[in-house]
Write a protein that holds these residues in place. Structure first.
Motif, PDB file in Angstrom:
ATOM      1  N   ASP A   1     -12.271 -93.185  12.559  1.00 50.42           N
ATOM      2  CA  ASP A   1     -11.625 -93.202  11.362  1.00 50.42           C
ATOM      3  C   ASP A   1     -11.342 -95.088  12.051  1.00 50.42           C
ATOM      4  O   ASP A   1     -11.508 -95.348  13.008  1.00 50.42           O
ATOM      5  CB  ASP A   1     -10.149 -93.504  10.692  1.00 50.42           C
ATOM      6  N   ILE A   2     -11.085 -96.050  10.825  1.00 51.34           N
ATOM      7  CA  ILE A   2     -11.501 -97.456  11.368  1.00 51.34           C
ATOM      8  C   ILE A   2     -10.266 -97.830  12.442  1.00 51.34           C
ATOM      9  O   ILE A   2     -10.723 -99.157  12.843  1.00 51.34           O
ATOM     10  CB  ILE A   2      -9.730 -97.609  10.068  1.00 51.34           C
ATOM     11  N   LYS A   3      -9.129 -97.473  12.511  1.00 53.67           N
ATOM     12  CA  LYS A   3      -8.483 -97.014  13.925  1.00 53.67           C
ATOM     13  C   LYS A   3      -9.190 -97.417  15.543  1.00 53.67           C
ATOM     14  O   LYS A   3      -8.858 -97.806  15.865  1.00 53.67           O
ATOM     15  CB  LYS A   3      -6.864 -96.391  14.179  1.00 53.67           C
ATOM     16  N   ASP A   4     -10.440 -96.102  15.177  1.00 46.87           N
ATOM     17  CA  ASP A   4     -11.075 -96.206  15.798  1.00 46.87           C
ATOM     18  C   ASP A   4     -11.984 -97.411  15.924  1.00 46.87           C
ATOM     19  O   ASP A   4     -12.662 -97.670  17.361  1.00 46.87           O
ATOM     20  CB  ASP A   4     -11.884 -94.564  15.930  1.00 46.87           C
ATOM     21  N   PHE A   5     -12.543 -97.481  14.755  1.00 50.44           N
ATOM     22  CA  PHE A   5     -13.641 -98.366  14.705  1.00 50.44           C
ATOM     23  C   PHE A   5     -12.788 -99.748  15.252  1.00 50.44           C
ATOM     24  O   PHE A   5     -13.460-100.378  15.901  1.00 50.44           O
ATOM     25  CB  PHE A   5     -14.214 -98.482  13.664  1.00 50.44           C
ATOM     26  N   LEU A   6     -11.456-100.101  15.078  1.00 44.98           N
ATOM     27  CA  LEU A   6     -10.690-101.470  15.379  1.00 44.98           C
ATOM     28  C   LEU A   6     -11.316-101.605  16.849  1.00 44.98           C
ATOM     29  O   LEU A   6     -10.775-102.675  17.578  1.00 44.98           O
ATOM     30  CB  LEU A   6      -9.143-101.722  14.693  1.00 44.98           C
ATOM     31  N   ARG A   7     -10.744-100.094  17.152  1.00 43.75           N
ATOM     32  CA  ARG A   7     -10.129-100.308  19.100  1.00 43.75           C
ATOM     33  C   ARG A   7     -11.700-100.376  19.769  1.00 43.75           C
ATOM     34  O   ARG A   7     -11.218-101.407  20.739  1.00 43.75           O
ATOM     35  CB  ARG A   7      -9.916 -98.903  19.663  1.00 43.75           C
ATOM     36  N   ILE A   8     -12.696-100.219  19.287  1.00 48.04           N
ATOM     37  CA  ILE A   8     -14.272-100.023  19.872  1.00 48.04           C
ATOM     38  C   ILE A   8     -13.957-101.858  19.609  1.00 48.04           C
ATOM     39  O   ILE A   8     -14.331-102.639  20.381  1.00 48.04           O
ATOM     40  CB  ILE A   8     -15.524 -99.730  18.945  1.00 48.04           C
ATOM     41  N   ALA A   9     -14.081-102.406  18.045  1.00 48.71           N
ATOM     42  CA  ALA A   9     -14.178-103.995  17.469  1.00 48.71           C
ATOM     43  C   ALA A   9     -13.665-105.063  18.757  1.00 48.71           C
ATOM     44  O   ALA A   9     -13.749-105.939  18.783  1.00 48.71           O
ATOM     45  CB  ALA A   9     -13.871-104.015  16.906  1.00 48.71           C
ATOM     46  N   THR A  10     -12.485-104.312  19.143  1.00 50.73           N
ATOM     47  CA  THR A  10     -11.313-105.531  20.243  1.00 50.73           C
ATOM     48  C   THR A  10     -11.734-105.342  21.795  1.00 50.73           C
ATOM     49  O   THR A  10     -10.845-105.390  22.636  1.00 50.73           O
ATOM     50  CB  THR A  10     -10.122-105.502  19.971  1.00 50.73           C
ATOM     51  N   GLY A  11     -12.293-104.164  21.716  1.00 45.59           N
ATOM     52  CA  GLY A  11     -12.423-104.021  23.649  1.00 45.59           C
ATOM     53  C   GLY A  11     -12.045-102.803  24.250  1.00 45.59           C
ATOM     54  O   GLY A  11     -11.772-102.264  24.858  1.00 45.59           O
ATOM     55  N   GLN A  12     -10.658-102.068  22.767  1.00 48.92           N
ATOM     56  CA  GLN A  12      -9.833-101.161  23.839  1.00 48.92           C
ATOM     57  C   GLN A  12     -10.823 -99.737  23.924  1.00 48.92           C
ATOM     58  O   GLN A  12     -10.324 -98.874  24.918  1.00 48.92           O
ATOM     59  CB  GLN A  12      -9.030-101.293  22.795  1.00 48.92           C
ATOM     60  N   ALA A  13     -11.936 -99.333  23.288  1.00 52.41           N
ATOM     61  CA  ALA A  13     -12.521 -98.423  23.516  1.00 52.41           C
ATOM     62  C   ALA A  13     -13.819 -98.627  23.828  1.00 52.41           C
ATOM     63  O   ALA A  13     -14.464 -99.477  23.138  1.00 52.41           O
ATOM     64  CB  ALA A  13     -12.015 -97.650  22.257  1.00 52.41           C
ATOM     65  N   PRO A  14     -15.085 -97.305  23.739  1.00 52.23           N
ATOM     66  CA  PRO A  14     -16.383 -97.560  23.918  1.00 52.23           C
ATOM     67  C   PRO A  14     -16.890 -97.739  22.919  1.00 52.23           C
ATOM     68  O   PRO A  14     -16.124 -96.686  22.058  1.00 52.23           O
ATOM     69  CB  PRO A  14     -16.827 -96.710  25.404  1.00 52.23           C
ATOM     70  N   LEU A  15     -18.348 -97.333  23.002  1.00 50.30           N
ATOM     71  CA  LEU A  15     -18.875 -97.374  21.500  1.00 50.30           C
ATOM     72  C   LEU A  15     -19.098 -96.376  21.709  1.00 50.30           C
ATOM     73  O   LEU A  15     -19.027 -95.144  22.502  1.00 50.30           O
ATOM     74  CB  LEU A  15     -20.565 -97.810  21.503  1.00 50.30           C
ATOM     75  N   PRO A  16     -19.173 -94.835  20.527  1.00 50.14           N
ATOM     76  CA  PRO A  16     -19.435 -93.941  20.180  1.00 50.14           C
ATOM     77  C   PRO A  16     -20.954 -93.578  21.008  1.00 50.14           C
ATOM     78  O   PRO A  16     -21.620 -94.276  21.007  1.00 50.14           O
ATOM     79  CB  PRO A  16     -19.897 -93.836  18.948  1.00 50.14           C
ATOM     80  N   ASP A  17     -20.824 -92.237  21.085  1.00 50.45           N
ATOM     81  CA  ASP A  17     -21.634 -91.504  21.838  1.00 50.45           C
ATOM     82  C   ASP A  17     -22.581 -91.103  21.090  1.00 50.45           C
ATOM     83  O   ASP A  17     -23.385 -91.053  21.402  1.00 50.45           O
ATOM     84  CB  ASP A  17     -20.904 -90.105  23.025  1.00 50.45           C
ATOM     85  N   GLN A  18     -22.522 -90.102  20.434  1.00 47.28           N
ATOM     86  CA  GLN A  18     -23.087 -89.643  18.854  1.00 47.28           C
ATOM     87  C   GLN A  18     -24.014 -90.952  18.453  1.00 47.28           C
ATOM     88  O   GLN A  18     -23.274 -92.008  17.855  1.00 47.28           O
ATOM     89  CB  GLN A  18     -22.278 -89.145  18.176  1.00 47.28           C
TER      90      GLN A  18
END
Length: 335
Positions: A7-24
Motif C-alpha cells: 500500500d501507499i505506506k509501504d511505498f513511502l517507506r521504500i521511497a525514503t529509504g526505510q524499507a528495501p525494494l519489493p522482491d516480486q
C-alpha cells in the motif's frame, strides 16, 4: 505463498529509504510506476540502489542526472537573483526548493525543481520586479495578458510569473504566503521577521520551524494534492531536520502565526503515513477520507476524491463569487 499488495505506506517507506525494494517483479513494477507518476524518482534514486545492469538501475541513474541538473540550475539562478538585487537593500527570502538546496536539507536530496520562489516585502515588489527585469526576467507568456496581470496584482500572493528571456528559467516573486482572499491568513510578517541570513550570502531563509509550517500551509492550505506522495515526503524530511525542541514548539509557533490548522493536518499526515506520533495531529474526516482514497488509487473513488480536493483547494483560496467570475473569464478565453 500469496503476498499482499503493497500500500501507499509501504511505498513511502521504500521511497525514503526505510524499507528495501519489493522482491516480486509485479510489486517492483508497481512501485516504479508510482514513483514516476508521483515525480519522486530522483528522491527514490538518492536512497535506493537497484541491482546493476537492470532496467530499474538505468531509470534511477537517469533520475539522478536530471535532479542533479535541476539543482545546479537552481544554484546558478539563485546566484543570478542575488546579483540582480545587489546593492538595492532587498534581501529576498528563498522559499521551497531553492531554500532546501541552499541549506543542503534532506528535503533537497534528489528533488526535481522547475522554478524559483522568493519572498520580499510588499513595499519592495516594484523595485524587485524592475531589477529582475533589467537582468532579463520578464512576464511569462501564458500570464502576460492584461487580465492575468491585473488579477495577480490585485488578488494573489505573488507577482505574475517572470521568465528569463534567454535561459527560460522561471521566478515566482511572493509578497505573502497565500492569496489575499485566502480563508487562512498566516502572519507572513512574523515569519519574515524570524528569517535568517544564509551564511556568506545576502539571501535569507525561514527558520526551520517556519519552513515546516510554510510547507504545511502550501500543501494543506492551498494545494489540490496533484502529487500527494511528493508533498508527504517533503514534509517528512523537513520534520526530520527539526531538533527535538523545534518539534516541541511547532504547534505553538503555528498558533502564533495563524497556521495551526494546516500544521495540525501535516502532523496528522506524518502519523497516518509515516507512523510518527507528533502531538496535536488532527485532520477533518473529509480530508482524511479523500487523501486515503487518492493515495490508495481506488478507481472511481479516487476520481471523486481528487475532485473534492480540487474544489477544496479553490474554496480555501477565494470566495465563491470571485472564483466563479475568474473561472468564467478563463472559460471564455478557451472557447
Amino acid at each position: 505463498m500469496i503476498q499482499r499488495a503493497p500500500d501507499i505506506k509501504d511505498f513511502l517507506r521504500i521511497a525514503t529509504g526505510q524499507a528495501p525494494l519489493p522482491d516480486q517483479p509485479q510489486a517492483l513494477a508497481a512501485f516504479t510506476l508510482w514513483a514516476q507518476q508521483s515525480h519522486i524518482l530522483g528522491q527514490v534514486a538518492a536512497v535506493v540502489d537497484a541491482p546493476v545492469g537492470t532496467k530499474l538501475a538505468e531509470i534511477l541513474e537517469n533520475a539522478r542526472l536530471r535532479s542533479s541538473y535541476d539543482q545546479r540550475m537552481l544554484t546558478f539562478e539563485t546566484n543570478r537573483i542575488k546579483r540582480a538585487l545587489m546593492g538595492a537593500d532587498i534581501q529576498p527570502i528563498l522559499l521551497k526548493g531553492s531554500a532546501y538546496v541552499a541549506e543542503h536539507l534532506l528535503a533537497s536530496i534528489g528533488r526535481r525543481v522547475s522554478d524559483i520562489d522568493i519572498l520580499v516585502p510588499e513595499a519592495q515588489l516594484g523595485e524587485t520586479e524592475r531589477l529582475l527585469g533589467q537582468a532579463g526576467w520578464r512576464a511569462e507568456e501564458s500570464t502576460s495578458g492584461a487580465y492575468d496581470q491585473q488579477y495577480y496584482r490585485r488578488w494573489m500572493h505573488e507577482l505574475p510569473p517572470l521568465r528569463h528571456v534567454t535561459r527560460r528559467t522561471l521566478i515566482d516573486v511572493h509578497h505573502r504566503l497565500l492569496p489575499r482572499t485566502s480563508r487562512i491568513r498566516p502572519d507572513h510578517l512574523k515569519m519574515m521577521a524570524a528569517a535568517r541570513q544564509i551564511e556568506g550570502s545576502d539571501l535569507m531563509v525561514f527558520s526551520p520551524t517556519d519552513r515546516f509550517i510554510h510547507s504545511a500551509i502550501h500543501i494543506f492550505g492551498d494545494g489540490a494534492f496533484e502529487t500527494p506522495a511528493r508533498s508527504f515526503i517533503e514534509l517528512y524530511y523537513l520534520y526530520q531536520d527539526l531538533s527535538d525542541d523545534e518539534r516541541q514548539g511547532l504547534l505553538a509557533r503555528a498558533t502564533d502565526v495563524g497556521a495551526q490548522k494546516p500544521t495540525a493536518e501535516a502532523l496528522w499526515m506524518l502519523d497516518e503515513y509515516f507512523d510518527i506520533k507528533a502531538g496535536g495531529a488532527r485532520a477533518s474526516l473529509v480530508l482524511k477520507s479523500c487523501l486515503r482514497s487518492v493515495t490508495a488509487g481506488q478507481g472511481s473513488g479516487q476520481f471523486l476524491a481528487n475532485s473534492v480536493l480540487y474544489v477544496r483547494s479553490h474554496y480555501m483560496r477565494m470566495p465563491l463569487p470571485l472564483l466563479l467570475g475568474h473561472l468564467w473569464k478563463k472559460l471564455l478565453r478557451r472557447v
